[in-house]
Design a protein around this motif. Structure first.
Motif, PDB file in Angstrom:
ATOM      1  N   LEU A 164       0.836  -1.201   0.000  1.00  0.00           N
ATOM      2  CA  LEU A 164       0.000   0.000   0.000  1.00  0.00           C
ATOM      3  C   LEU A 164       0.872   1.253   0.000  1.00  0.00           C
ATOM      4  O   LEU A 164       0.569   2.230  -0.705  1.00  0.00           O
ATOM      5  N   ALA A 165       1.975   1.209   0.742  1.00  0.00           N
ATOM      6  CA  ALA A 165       2.900   2.357   0.742  1.00  0.00           C
ATOM      7  C   ALA A 165       3.439   2.588  -0.658  1.00  0.00           C
ATOM      8  O   ALA A 165       3.534   3.735  -1.123  1.00  0.00           O
ATOM      9  N   LEU A 166       3.772   1.495  -1.353  1.00  0.00           N
ATOM     10  CA  LEU A 166       4.282   1.620  -2.727  1.00  0.00           C
ATOM     11  C   LEU A 166       3.228   2.257  -3.622  1.00  0.00           C
ATOM     12  O   LEU A 166       3.519   3.193  -4.385  1.00  0.00           O
ATOM     13  N   LEU A 167       1.988   1.776  -3.529  1.00  0.00           N
ATOM     14  CA  LEU A 167       0.923   2.323  -4.379  1.00  0.00           C
ATOM     15  C   LEU A 167       0.665   3.793  -4.049  1.00  0.00           C
ATOM     16  O   LEU A 167       0.491   4.626  -4.952  1.00  0.00           O
ATOM     17  N   ALA A 261      16.495  -4.299   5.561  1.00  0.00           N
ATOM     18  CA  ALA A 261      16.751  -3.393   4.428  1.00  0.00           C
ATOM     19  C   ALA A 261      15.454  -2.735   3.926  1.00  0.00           C
ATOM     20  O   ALA A 261      15.422  -1.505   3.746  1.00  0.00           O
ATOM     21  N   PRO A 262      14.378  -3.496   3.705  1.00  0.00           N
ATOM     22  CA  PRO A 262      13.135  -2.839   3.260  1.00  0.00           C
ATOM     23  C   PRO A 262      12.610  -1.831   4.281  1.00  0.00           C
ATOM     24  O   PRO A 262      12.093  -0.783   3.900  1.00  0.00           O
ATOM     25  N   ALA A 263      12.763  -2.143   5.573  1.00  0.00           N
ATOM     26  CA  ALA A 263      12.286  -1.197   6.591  1.00  0.00           C
ATOM     27  C   ALA A 263      13.054   0.121   6.479  1.00  0.00           C
ATOM     28  O   ALA A 263      12.460   1.209   6.519  1.00  0.00           O
ATOM     29  N   LEU A 264      14.391   0.035   6.299  1.00  0.00           N
ATOM     30  CA  LEU A 264      15.196   1.258   6.160  1.00  0.00           C
ATOM     31  C   LEU A 264      14.802   2.015   4.893  1.00  0.00           C
ATOM     32  O   LEU A 264      14.676   3.244   4.898  1.00  0.00           O
ATOM     33  N   LEU A 265      14.590   1.264   3.797  1.00  0.00           N
ATOM     34  CA  LEU A 265      14.206   1.898   2.529  1.00  0.00           C
ATOM     35  C   LEU A 265      12.863   2.626   2.673  1.00  0.00           C
ATOM     36  O   LEU A 265      12.671   3.712   2.113  1.00  0.00           O
ATOM     37  N   LEU A 266      11.951   2.040   3.424  1.00  0.00           N
ATOM     38  CA  LEU A 266      10.639   2.674   3.595  1.00  0.00           C
ATOM     39  C   LEU A 266      10.739   3.935   4.450  1.00  0.00           C
ATOM     40  O   LEU A 266      10.068   4.926   4.174  1.00  0.00           O
ATOM     41  N   PHE A 279      10.549   4.743  -6.035  1.00  0.00           N
ATOM     42  CA  PHE A 279      11.628   3.788  -6.327  1.00  0.00           C
ATOM     43  C   PHE A 279      12.126   3.113  -5.051  1.00  0.00           C
ATOM     44  O   PHE A 279      12.381   1.907  -5.030  1.00  0.00           O
ATOM     45  N   ALA A 280      12.243   3.899  -3.987  1.00  0.00           N
ATOM     46  CA  ALA A 280      12.674   3.315  -2.702  1.00  0.00           C
ATOM     47  C   ALA A 280      11.652   2.276  -2.241  1.00  0.00           C
ATOM     48  O   ALA A 280      12.018   1.179  -1.787  1.00  0.00           O
ATOM     49  N   ALA A 281      10.355   2.610  -2.387  1.00  0.00           N
ATOM     50  CA  ALA A 281       9.307   1.677  -1.960  1.00  0.00           C
ATOM     51  C   ALA A 281       9.296   0.428  -2.836  1.00  0.00           C
ATOM     52  O   ALA A 281       9.040  -0.680  -2.363  1.00  0.00           O
TER      53      ALA A 281
END
Lengths: 316, 249
Positions: A164-167, A261-266, A279-281
């Protein structure tokens, strides 16, 4: 246990889909208004597509997929049956919600909110039932663990939040809260998984070949001649141990690439403008997908079934 | 239905004598032969003449070594469905194809409604259920339900095929719920036991332990292959003793 690809795909894809459904419902209810039409419809379609892909994949491991409807009948005793019933039931409010969203976007928000809440409740119940299929098996020590179903639910909620964050970042509509929430959920899921691994590593392996054969009074028991020359179904399905030698490496990879890593990217995405944030998401989504697939693979490959005692395992 | 009967009228099952089983596999092959044409038919084999032959069999005989040295022995160990009183293989079944019969306690799979999800095999601690890759459904021991009630067979043949085939009488069939039955008495007399009792499945089938070895039994490795008998002091013995001394000098 043999990690069937269809079951891995099913539990991860439908888990993410159900998680997405839950957070979309919350954004509708808490927001008090419908999210932008396009975003909500896209998210709903993606959630239902993931769930449907997963459910269809799950029928691939059946010997008789054409009889799959029969699996809806034994919900009184069977968690697998409950999962099927709940999965189908969830389609009703989710489908109606999609219809309202699509055909009647000006509807009073209570109507979609009500449907969304029902869909979210169905989603949570379905994922819980999936976890309970495994947790309710006394024959596999690593699954007969109180953390199994909660971890299934947490991973579903975390991967859904990432989607959902990505969308939201992709549609440039206020993604910050969801990105931070997804990061928190990923860390929570990673922590729960790490705790789970610690618990299964520390669990006593009290089932022995002596107890399986009842021959312990004579002395130590070991196999002399197997009952068949080639592995049978029981060995192929239950005696799978290929990934165990890589288990600790794979665990660290799953935790690092799939959760940290995904948590940091978010968290990074929460502080960026829409395009780099997307792109980060996206990178976070790919990482989480790899992590959750590795986690699910390990869930099967690391699980030792008590029947292996008859085939040469000393303890289980 | 996958709900278990609260109690069954009878508890039909097998009693397997690990003392007399010689591991000849006759029960395995007779089981395969009968059930390849019986209730659960077919019992398919994959690549029977290929590089990786395997197939669905309802009865398997392992051989184990137990104990060390003089105490050590070989035990042949038949393994099939134990028709448990609380079989999780039944309750996990999503379709109702798996069920436990109220009248005699036999656990069966309905071959017409099984979807081949294999969850029952995960739930069984004893590896009793095997998937038939060709038929796409689960197969398991039926306790020869199509023999034991079969009025077209003569009464003495109304027994499971494995029991009929055993050349050493190591397999016994009967009602383990009836304390006065021959099998129940046998279990009481020989100390019959459950496999993996800690799993809580309450198996109906019982195993009879190998009898303790006699104190003077010859055991490989500890008894010399040739022994010199003690002298009994008779004239002949004294003559031989003298010859022995002369030859040894």
């Amino acid at each position: 246990m043999n990690p069937a690809y269809s079951v891995i795909l099913f539990t991860t894809a439908s888990g993410a889909g159900y998680g997405l459904l839950v957070w979309l419902a919350f954004s509708v209810v808490l927001g008090g208004t419908l999210p932008t039409g396009n975003l909500a419809a896209t998210a709903l379609v993606l959630a239902l597509a993931l769930v449907t892909t997963g459910l269809l994949a799950s029928t691939l491991h059946l010997g008789r997929p054409e009889r799959a409807w029969r699996a809806l009948t034994q919900w009184q005793t069977s968690w697998l049956s409950r999962e099927g019933v709940l999965a189908l039931a969830t389609y009703v409010p989710a489908g109606l919600w999609l219809l309202v969203q699509w055909l009647w976007p000006a509807a009073w928000w209570i109507l979609p909110a009500l449907l969304a809440l029902l869909a979210a409740a169905g989603a949570v119940a379905t994922v819980w039932a999936t976890g309970m299929i495994y947790q309710s098996l006394p024959t596999i020590r690593a699954w007969s663990e109180p953390l199994v179903a909660p971890v299934y639910l947490l991973l579903s909620l975390a991967t859904g939040a990432v989607l959902l964050a990505l969308l939201q970042a992709g549609f440039a509509t206020s993604w910050h809260v969801m990105a931070i929430l997804a990061a928190v959920l990923l860390i929570a899921a990673g922590l729960a998984k790490w705790l789970y691994w610690r618990r299964i590593d520390a669990a006593p392996r009290s089932w022995t070949v002596e107890s399986a054969t009842g021959l312990g009074s004579i002395g130590r028991v070991r196999p002399l001649e197997p009952p068949h020359t080639q592995p049978n179904f029981v060995m192929r399905e239950m005696g799978y141990a290929v990934a165990r030698k890589h288990a600790s490496t794979l665990r660290m990879m799953a935790l690092g690439a799939g959760f940290i890593a995904p948590a940091l990217l978010l968290l990074l995405a929460a502080s960026l403008p829409p395009v780099p944030a997307t792109f980060a998401a996206l990178a976070a989504t790919l990482g989480a997908a790899v992590g959750v697939l590795a986690e699910r693979w390990l869930f099967f490959a690391e699980a030792q079934h008590v029947v292996t005692l008859y085939y040469g395992a000393e303890r289980a | 239905m996958t709900a278990l009967p609260l109690a069954t009228e009878k508890k039909l099952g097998l009693v397997i004598d690990l003392d007399t089983c010689v591991g000849c596999q006759a029960c395995v092959t007779s089981c395969k032969e009968w059930n390849n044409g019986g209730y659960s038919a077919p019992l398919s084999d994959e690549q029977p003449y290929g590089a990786d032959p395997h197939g669905a069999w309802l009865n398997r005989v392992h051989s184990y070594e137990a104990g060390e040295g003089a105490k050590g022995r070989t035990v042949h160990f038949p393994r099939s469905c134990l028709h448990c009183e609380t079989p999780a293989c039944v309750t996990v079944c999503p379709t109702g194809a798996s069920y436990k019969r109220g009248e005699d306690g036999i656990v069966l799979v309905n071959p017409d409604t099984c979807i081949g999800c294999k969850l029952c095999s995960w739930a069984c601690p004893y590896g009793a259920r095997e998937y038939d890759y060709t038929d796409g459904i689960m197969k398991k021991c039926t306790l020869c339900v199509d023999r034991i009630y079969n009025e077209t067979l003569s009464p003495e043949d109304r027994q499971p095929a494995c029991v009929k085939a055993c050349p050493t009488g190591a397999r016994h069939f009967g009602d383990l719920g009836d304390k006065e039955s021959a099998v129940s008495k046998l279990v009481a007399m020989r100390g019959g036991y459950d496999l993996l009792p800690e799993m809580g499945y309450k198996p109906t089938n019982k195993y009879l332990p190998p009898r303790p070895r006699k104190a003077d039994a010859l055991v490989g490795g500890t008894t010399p292959a040739e022994t010199i008998p003690a002298t009994d002091g008779s004239p002949a013995e004294r003559l031989f003793a003298w010859v022995d001394r002369v030859l040894s000098a």
